[in-house]
Design a protein around this motif. Sequence first.
Motif, PDB file in Angstrom:
ATOM      1  N   VAL A  50     -17.049 -11.240  19.069  1.00  0.00           N
ATOM      2  CA  VAL A  50     -18.270 -10.778  18.923  1.00  0.00           C
ATOM      3  C   VAL A  50     -18.287  -9.751  17.660  1.00  0.00           C
ATOM      4  O   VAL A  50     -17.831  -8.995  17.654  1.00  0.00           O
ATOM      5  CB  VAL A  50     -18.750 -10.018  20.514  1.00  0.00           C
ATOM      6  CG1 VAL A  50     -19.968  -9.294  20.273  1.00  0.00           C
ATOM      7  CG2 VAL A  50     -18.610 -10.595  21.569  1.00  0.00           C
ATOM      8  N   ASP A 162     -26.576  -7.304  19.394  1.00  0.00           N
ATOM      9  CA  ASP A 162     -25.905  -7.212  20.489  1.00  0.00           C
ATOM     10  C   ASP A 162     -24.742  -6.699  20.602  1.00  0.00           C
ATOM     11  O   ASP A 162     -23.817  -7.041  21.207  1.00  0.00           O
ATOM     12  CB  ASP A 162     -25.653  -8.902  20.891  1.00  0.00           C
ATOM     13  CG  ASP A 162     -25.288  -9.725  19.753  1.00  0.00           C
ATOM     14  OD1 ASP A 162     -25.801  -9.585  18.676  1.00  0.00           O
ATOM     15  OD2 ASP A 162     -24.610 -10.846  19.970  1.00  0.00           O
ATOM     16  N   THR A 166     -21.076  -4.878  24.223  1.00  0.00           N
ATOM     17  CA  THR A 166     -19.526  -5.038  23.967  1.00  0.00           C
ATOM     18  C   THR A 166     -19.020  -3.822  23.582  1.00  0.00           C
ATOM     19  O   THR A 166     -18.050  -3.260  24.193  1.00  0.00           O
ATOM     20  CB  THR A 166     -19.441  -6.230  22.953  1.00  0.00           C
ATOM     21  OG1 THR A 166     -20.048  -7.555  22.924  1.00  0.00           O
ATOM     22  CG2 THR A 166     -18.028  -6.261  22.386  1.00  0.00           C
TER      23      THR A 166
END
Length: 192
Positions: A50, A162, A166
């Motif tokens: 990520v 995004d 995370t």
Amino acid sequence: MTDTLLELAAAGLLRVRANAAYDAVRAKAAAEKDMKRSDRLSVWSPDGKVYLGAVSKTNPETSAGIGDAAAFLDWVKATYPDDVDWDMDIVGPDDEVKAVLYQHAKHLVKLKEVVKPEFRAKVLEASNAAKEPAGPNGELDVPGVVMSAAATSTVTFRPSPDAAATLTELIRSGAVKVPDLLDVPDAPDGGE
């Protein structure tokens, strides 16, 4: 309303402490030798899957400005007389000036010489390029022009769209350590 005010006070406390913690980590990152001025480094989750965002380090440079307007004007008058203009200082009382200035009452104004803005910009541009006070034709040691020191580099983080989920999971799992914003600071007044 009291609940809202208490909520605002609590959120304000957390904001101040979060900003202080962020600034402390930014300063630590700026001091690390791996990161050079103008670097932009990608930040990935520990598993490399990520993209969390980018950390950037600024590259501030010295910049020119006019530190002594009179000395600069004298130099321009002697070296580039066509780049001197006239301006006015208002010397009459404000109420009288407001009432009659539009009628061109000459006893209320005094002409003064000023450097044309376009020429001032050329000198500052030449000085910035030379990294020292310079005229548009390469003259050095232009009176009245000063060079400001480069600012200290700063480090910033720009998260990806995004990253929040995370990063939240990394913090909750303990993989990333962050300060407890509710810990009592060392300052006797509460630190705020």
